[in-house]
Design a protein around this motif. Structure first.
Motif, mmCIF file in Angstrom:
data_model
loop_
_atom_site.group_PDB
_atom_site.id
_atom_site.type_symbol
_atom_site.label_atom_id
_atom_site.label_comp_id
_atom_site.label_asym_id
_atom_site.label_seq_id
_atom_site.Cartn_x
_atom_site.Cartn_y
_atom_site.Cartn_z
ATOM 1 N N GLN A 197 13.356 -66.708 -13.576
ATOM 2 C CA GLN A 197 13.914 -67.955 -13.042
ATOM 3 C C GLN A 197 14.304 -67.802 -11.576
ATOM 4 O OE1 GLN A 197 17.777 -69.371 -14.459
ATOM 5 N NE2 GLN A 197 16.871 -71.418 -14.647
ATOM 6 N N ALA A 198 14.746 -66.610 -11.191
ATOM 7 C CA ALA A 198 15.159 -66.379 -9.801
ATOM 8 C C ALA A 198 13.998 -66.537 -8.823
ATOM 9 C CB ALA A 198 15.772 -64.984 -9.664
ATOM 10 N N ILE A 199 12.766 -66.256 -9.263
ATOM 11 C CA ILE A 199 11.625 -66.352 -8.348
ATOM 12 C C ILE A 199 10.671 -67.491 -8.673
ATOM 13 C CG2 ILE A 199 11.714 -63.930 -7.685
ATOM 14 C CD1 ILE A 199 9.290 -63.434 -9.546
ATOM 15 N N ALA A 200 10.763 -68.038 -9.883
ATOM 16 C CA ALA A 200 9.835 -69.109 -10.284
ATOM 17 C C ALA A 200 10.569 -70.124 -11.168
ATOM 18 C CB ALA A 200 8.631 -68.514 -11.010
ATOM 19 N N PRO A 201 11.538 -70.847 -10.604
ATOM 20 C CA PRO A 201 12.359 -71.744 -11.422
ATOM 21 C C PRO A 201 11.575 -72.893 -12.063
ATOM 22 C CG PRO A 201 12.817 -72.057 -9.084
ATOM 23 C CD PRO A 201 11.936 -70.859 -9.196
#
Length: 177
Positions: A146-150
């Motif tokens: 989620q931090a890089i591809a929300p």
């Protein structure tokens, strides 16, 4: 447009590179040195072993997004070579390890098989299970993802990463490192 490929990284034992964080940093550098483009990388997280194993140290985990012309099977071979070079010996499932590298998702590709190896990742030379069959149950995969591809969506269920996080089984301890 190239496919979004996500690799999960984890370690809970030291290696020749040093601490689990040092091992993971070396793994990211080794992946890049192999000609794989590192597009984005998550922060590192600490997480309790899943399934719970009080005799094991906590893991350090993260996710990277990469681009490569390698097939999923060829990418998996490289990742397993890097694991072996770090000192990983595949023995029993969920054992402590100096390095764990998993293909979490390879674009929209879906490849399911009936059987797997000790780690449950591959059947013969047919390639990895895609998306990773337990990713939706693992906070240590979903939070870094989620931090890089929300806006990422699971290619089988269609659920967003936020929906997958909301549906996680209780009791997984994880914190930003």
């Amino acid at each position: 447009m190239t496919e979004s490929i996500f690799i999960g990284l984890g370690a809970n034992l030291p290696s020749d590179a040093g601490s689990p964080v040092a091992t993971l940093e070396k793994a990211v550098a080794d992946i890049a040195a192999a000609g794989i483009d590192i597009r984005r990388r998550s922060p590192w997280y600490e997480s309790a072993p899943v399934p719970a194993a009080p005799d094991q140290p906590w893991y350090v985990n993260g996710v990277i997004e990469v681009a490569t012309e390698r097939s999923p099977a060829a990418l998996l071979v490289l990742l397993q070579q890097l694991e072996a070079a770090s000192g990983r010996i595949r023995s029993v499932a969920n054992a402590a390890r100096p390095l764990d590298l998993d293909i979490i998702a390879y674009g929209e590709r879906v490849a399911q098989h009936m059987m797997g190896d000790v780690a449950g990742d591959v059947v013969g030379n047919s390639g990895p299970l895609l998306p990773h069959p337990r990713m939706q149950d693992r906070a240590f995969v979903l939070l870094p993802l989620q931090a890089i591809a929300p806006h990422w969506r699971h290619p089988v269920s269609g659920r967003s990463v936020a929906e997958l996080i909301a549906a996680l089984p209780a009791g997984q301890e994880i914190r930003l490192l």
